[in-house]
Scaffold this motif. Sequence first.
Motif, PDB file in Angstrom:
ATOM      1  N   THR A 111       0.817  -1.221   0.000  1.00  0.00           N
ATOM      2  CA  THR A 111       0.000   0.000   0.000  1.00  0.00           C
ATOM      3  C   THR A 111       0.847   1.266   0.000  1.00  0.00           C
ATOM      4  OG1 THR A 111      -0.169   0.153   2.423  1.00  0.00           O
ATOM      5  CG2 THR A 111      -1.791  -1.225   1.272  1.00  0.00           C
ATOM      6  N   PHE A 112       2.140   1.129   0.269  1.00  0.00           N
ATOM      7  CA  PHE A 112       3.003   2.302   0.331  1.00  0.00           C
ATOM      8  C   PHE A 112       3.228   2.907  -1.058  1.00  0.00           C
ATOM      9  CE2 PHE A 112       5.615   1.126   4.379  1.00  0.00           C
ATOM     10  CZ  PHE A 112       4.455   1.206   5.129  1.00  0.00           C
ATOM     11  N   LYS A 113       3.363   4.234  -1.075  1.00  0.00           N
ATOM     12  CA  LYS A 113       3.854   4.959  -2.241  1.00  0.00           C
ATOM     13  C   LYS A 113       4.923   5.918  -1.749  1.00  0.00           C
ATOM     14  CE  LYS A 113      -0.465   4.725  -4.880  1.00  0.00           C
ATOM     15  NZ  LYS A 113      -1.529   5.499  -5.572  1.00  0.00           N
ATOM     16  N   VAL A 114       5.906   6.173  -2.608  1.00  0.00           N
ATOM     17  CA  VAL A 114       7.057   6.984  -2.196  1.00  0.00           C
ATOM     18  C   VAL A 114       7.267   8.153  -3.145  1.00  0.00           C
ATOM     19  CG1 VAL A 114       9.569   7.031  -1.940  1.00  0.00           C
ATOM     20  CG2 VAL A 114       8.265   5.104  -1.030  1.00  0.00           C
ATOM     21  N   ASN A 115       7.451   9.322  -2.572  1.00  0.00           N
ATOM     22  CA  ASN A 115       7.961  10.478  -3.304  1.00  0.00           C
ATOM     23  C   ASN A 115       9.443  10.587  -2.969  1.00  0.00           C
ATOM     24  OD1 ASN A 115       5.350  10.923  -4.076  1.00  0.00           O
ATOM     25  ND2 ASN A 115       5.340  13.104  -3.562  1.00  0.00           N
ATOM     26  N   LEU A 116      10.296  10.322  -3.937  1.00  0.00           N
ATOM     27  CA  LEU A 116      11.728  10.355  -3.708  1.00  0.00           C
ATOM     28  C   LEU A 116      12.299  11.642  -4.291  1.00  0.00           C
ATOM     29  CD1 LEU A 116      14.213   7.479  -3.827  1.00  0.00           C
ATOM     30  CD2 LEU A 116      14.757   9.524  -5.118  1.00  0.00           C
ATOM     31  N   CYS A 117      12.926  12.434  -3.430  1.00  0.00           N
ATOM     32  CA  CYS A 117      13.496  13.719  -3.848  1.00  0.00           C
ATOM     33  C   CYS A 117      15.010  13.669  -3.744  1.00  0.00           C
ATOM     34  CB  CYS A 117      12.976  14.852  -2.953  1.00  0.00           C
ATOM     35  SG  CYS A 117      11.189  15.070  -2.971  1.00  0.00           S
ATOM     36  N   ASP A 118      15.659  14.186  -4.754  1.00  0.00           N
ATOM     37  CA  ASP A 118      17.107  14.310  -4.702  1.00  0.00           C
ATOM     38  C   ASP A 118      17.522  15.410  -5.664  1.00  0.00           C
ATOM     39  OD1 ASP A 118      19.434  12.299  -3.487  1.00  0.00           O
ATOM     40  OD2 ASP A 118      20.133  13.510  -5.170  1.00  0.00           O
ATOM     41  N   ILE A 119      18.609  16.080  -5.346  1.00  0.00           N
ATOM     42  CA  ILE A 119      19.066  17.176  -6.195  1.00  0.00           C
ATOM     43  C   ILE A 119      19.833  16.658  -7.409  1.00  0.00           C
ATOM     44  CG2 ILE A 119      21.311  17.559  -5.100  1.00  0.00           C
ATOM     45  CD1 ILE A 119      20.633  20.590  -5.213  1.00  0.00           C
ATOM     46  N   VAL A 170      14.597  17.964  -6.770  1.00  0.00           N
ATOM     47  CA  VAL A 170      14.556  19.199  -5.974  1.00  0.00           C
ATOM     48  C   VAL A 170      15.452  19.007  -4.761  1.00  0.00           C
ATOM     49  CG1 VAL A 170      12.224  19.853  -6.696  1.00  0.00           C
ATOM     50  CG2 VAL A 170      12.533  18.448  -4.647  1.00  0.00           C
ATOM     51  N   ALA A 171      15.919  20.113  -4.220  1.00  0.00           N
ATOM     52  CA  ALA A 171      16.641  20.059  -2.957  1.00  0.00           C
ATOM     53  C   ALA A 171      15.659  19.696  -1.849  1.00  0.00           C
ATOM     54  CB  ALA A 171      17.289  21.409  -2.667  1.00  0.00           C
ATOM     55  N   ALA A 172      16.161  19.066  -0.814  1.00  0.00           N
ATOM     56  CA  ALA A 172      15.293  18.630   0.278  1.00  0.00           C
ATOM     57  C   ALA A 172      14.504  19.786   0.871  1.00  0.00           C
ATOM     58  CB  ALA A 172      16.140  17.955   1.361  1.00  0.00           C
TER      59      ALA A 172
END
Length: 206
Positions: free
Chosen positions: A61-69, A95-97
Amino acid sequence: DFALQVYGCHKGEIRLEVLKQDFQKYYFESERKHLEAIQHVLDLGGGMGQFSRWLLQQNSTFKVNLCDISATMLRLAEQMSIEEGLVSRMKFCQVAAQEARGEYPLVLCHALLEWLQNPILALKESSNRVQDGGHLSVLFYNRPALVWRNLTSGRLAKIVEGKQTGFGHSFTPYHSFTAQQIRDTLSPLGFEVRVEESLPLAPKGD
């Protein structure tokens, strides 16, 4: 390169395994009630998404938004998520954190603060991404362990001068922290420590 040195070395492997064990015990065994509240996870500075992908494998059920520069890191993360059949549950944001938006029941801030120019401010901003009743997972470079490493490596000058940072082309982070520093930053913001773990020292030379 950076990905190999930070994620592919013994320290990176140990760090990932300790995280898995802690989350397995806290979320998937002792506190299963937390799982019901988690739909979206925000992974700040998530790099190649090793831990995010593992989380997705534990719960459908998990979904992930992964952010990295880094666009390179995100491409690697997307490629691996495709190979593992997870890409439909991941969103990749370059994007930056500090620029991430929204609120999430679980926010990951792993091995990120030590590389930032203003880490304490970034930690406070990361906490703003946690929704009421949510959880913030913080993994940081441990200053006492770094002092010990410099001591056992004979770098006494660095200890005396208080220069517990990397230099040149070193992969030692710019900053290190004590657990008390992290607690003192988060406690006034309404957070309480539920799980705390120290990683063992890596073999010399790694």
